[in-house]
Design a protein around this motif. Structure first.
Motif, short mmCIF file in Angstrom:
data_model
loop_
_atom_site.label_atom_id
_atom_site.label_comp_id
_atom_site.label_asym_id
_atom_site.label_seq_id
_atom_site.Cartn_x
_atom_site.Cartn_y
_atom_site.Cartn_z
N ALA A 109 -86.41 107.41 -10.20
CA ALA A 109 -85.46 106.52 -9.56
C ALA A 109 -84.06 107.11 -9.69
CB ALA A 109 -85.50 105.15 -10.23
N ILE A 112 -86.68 105.63 -4.62
CA ILE A 112 -87.85 106.00 -5.41
C ILE A 112 -88.82 106.80 -4.55
CG2 ILE A 112 -89.85 105.02 -6.63
CD1 ILE A 112 -87.93 102.63 -7.30
N TRP A 139 -94.38 107.87 -7.59
CA TRP A 139 -94.35 106.54 -8.24
C TRP A 139 -95.73 106.11 -8.74
CZ3 TRP A 139 -97.02 102.14 -6.92
CH2 TRP A 139 -96.58 100.94 -7.51
N ASP A 173 -84.58 99.87 -11.21
CA ASP A 173 -83.14 100.01 -10.94
C ASP A 173 -82.41 100.28 -12.25
OD1 ASP A 173 -84.17 97.39 -11.28
OD2 ASP A 173 -82.55 96.41 -10.20
N ARG A 189 -92.82 95.49 -4.68
CA ARG A 189 -92.08 94.40 -5.31
C ARG A 189 -93.01 93.22 -5.53
NH1 ARG A 189 -87.63 91.56 -1.89
NH2 ARG A 189 -87.38 90.49 -3.87
N TRP A 217 -88.82 96.95 -6.93
CA TRP A 217 -88.99 98.29 -7.52
C TRP A 217 -89.78 98.23 -8.83
CZ3 TRP A 217 -83.54 96.69 -7.17
CH2 TRP A 217 -83.04 96.82 -5.88
#
Ligand SMILES: Nc1nc2c(c(=O)[nH]1)N[C@H]1C(S)=C(S)[C@@H](COP(=O)(O)O)O[C@H]1N2
Ligand SMILES: [Mo]
Length: 415
Positions: free
Chosen positions: A8, A101, A106, A204, A250, A264
């Motif tokens: 991130a 991202i 991820w 974040d 999310r 995120w």
């Protein structure tokens, strides 16, 4: 954490205090946040938000962007926005700034004492996006609404000053979400009967306010709600999530305050004991004279609210009929009835509901109004949900200005 594959890129931790919960002044006059590093140059300016924020759609509030209700109507009065708010018009509420991202790198990582074998944060159960998409999918229609939506009406209507983002009523939006139920993922990860709390954490930047580092945005969710209807969404309105709304994954927690819907998501701790973070101890609880001495319970369901699709101070012509449009919603149930007053709340008329009324989503309505005499008027809309919850004349004060659910006076001028 094992290898920070999520990569991130986030704004520095000294981003402005746009927080609903910060004890500092409203963010309007705070210094701008730095842009997220690594490719956010496509938009965002000083807000840390990536998408463009045209003034005809949004009111800027530091790191947040409020939707303008009047923008839901085109100039000719026709609908500019249907049930779902297009992604480019959807409000944004960021504690810091939108991280970018890499979806390929991820992973969602689950760990904790509430999973079989109690995997650790260092050796978590992992899913990549393809793995999540391979699980049974679920589609829902739901609003996300900030707990602080309507906050500025504590000041405007009740003369009470509260810190934090001065939202009027545009800290809300409805979208079609597609993803996998959190329940499905928890079970696939080995959920045990002992699990009590689930803690999703955002990727974040840490939230730092007044020199205090609160860590990354994260808020415990009771396992009962997690298993009931929480969704891990990878799509919004038929397309992959965009950075500002939580890409690549999310949470969407229907009916609850927006802070429950962590964007995120990088990790989810599942514990056999209650979990805590500043977001369920200090922030998003009610404090003040009308609440328990140590503060109320962490906020869960949203209140009933209504808004007109009309600019504040809109000018309307006397002696002709105007169709007034609006929307109403409740965190507890579908909206059953909406009433509108044009005489300061003395008399009320039923509005017509359009497009049905569903739990977790807003109901659209309209009412015709023919003002005969020029002058200043206040329009009011008041909704009642299927559980009988309605909008009071006055909202209960709380120090941070959460859950303003009272009827709002909407000024218009008739000429
Ligand atoms: N990781 C993370 N998740 C977050 C936030 C945040 O700042 N960071 N803000 C929360 C709040 S307070 C709200 S109201 C919603 C807003 O969602 P939106 O920006 O997609 O409209 O996201 C929630 N999820
Ligand atoms: Mo929020």
């Amino acid at each position: 954490m094992s290898g920070n594959a999520a990569s991130a890129s986030a704004v520095p931790a000294d981003a402005p205090a746009g927080s609903a919960a910060s004890g500092s002044a409203p963010p309007a006059d705070l210094p701008p946040a730095d842009l997220p590093s690594g490719g956010a140059a496509s938009g965002g300016g000083s807000s840390g938000i990536v998408k463009p924020l045209p003034a005809e759609w949004f009111v800027a509030h530091g790191t947040n962007a409020e939707m303008r209700w009047e923008a839901l109507r085109a100039a000719d009065g026709s609908a500019a926005v249907g049930r779902h708010v297009p992604v480019e018009r959807f409000f944004v509420r960021n504690h810091t700034g939108t991280p970018l991202i890499d979806p390929g790198a991820w992973r969602l990582r689950l760990y904790g004492s509430g999973l079989r074998g109690a995997p650790t944060a260092e050796r978590p159960v992992e899913f990549d996006l393809a793995g999540l998409r391979a699980l049974p999918e679920t589609r829902i229609s739901a609003v996300i609404e900030c707990a602080g939506n309507g906050r500025d009406y504590f000041r405007r209507q009740q003369g009470q000053s509260v810190p934090g983002t001065p939202w009027t009523l545009g800290g809300i939006g409805s979208a079609a979400w597609r993803g996998v139920r959190l329940a499905e993922v928890l079970r696939a990860a080995g959920l045990t009967g002992e699990a009590v709390d689930v803690l999703p954490t955002g990727l974040d930047a840490n939230y730092v306010v007044d020199g205090v580092d609160h860590g990354p945005v994260r808020r415990p969710l009771p396992v009962a709600k997690a298993l009931d209807d929480a969704l891990l969404a990878y799509e919004m309105n038929g397309a992959p999530l965009t950075p500002d709304h939580g890409a690549p994954l999310r949470l969407v927690v229907p009916g609850w305050v927006g802070i429950a819907s962590i964007k995120w998501v990088g990790t989810i701790e599942v514990a056999d004991h209650p979990l805590h973070s500043p977001w369920n101890t200090d922030f998003y609880r009610m404090f003040g004279p009308d609440h328990p001495p140590g503060g109320g319970e962490p906020l869960t369901a949203q209140v009933v609210r209504s808004a007109f699709e009309l600019a504040p101070g809109a000018v309307l012509e006397a002696g002709r009929s105007h169709r007034l449009h609006g929307r109403s919603w409740s965190g507890a149930a579908a909206v059953r009835r909406v009433e509108v007053s044009s005489d300061g709340g003395r008399t009320w008329r039923r509005a017509a509901l359009h497009g049905g009324s569903h739990a977790d989503d807003w109901a659209r309505w309209s009412v015709d109004w023919r003002p005969e005499r020029p002058g200043r008027y206040e329009l009011r809309a008041r909704a009642t949900d299927r559980r009988g919850n309605s909008q009071p004349e006055r909202a209960v004060f709380n120090r941070e200005g959460y859950l303003f659910g009272a009827v709002v006076a909407h000024p218009v001028t008739v000429v």
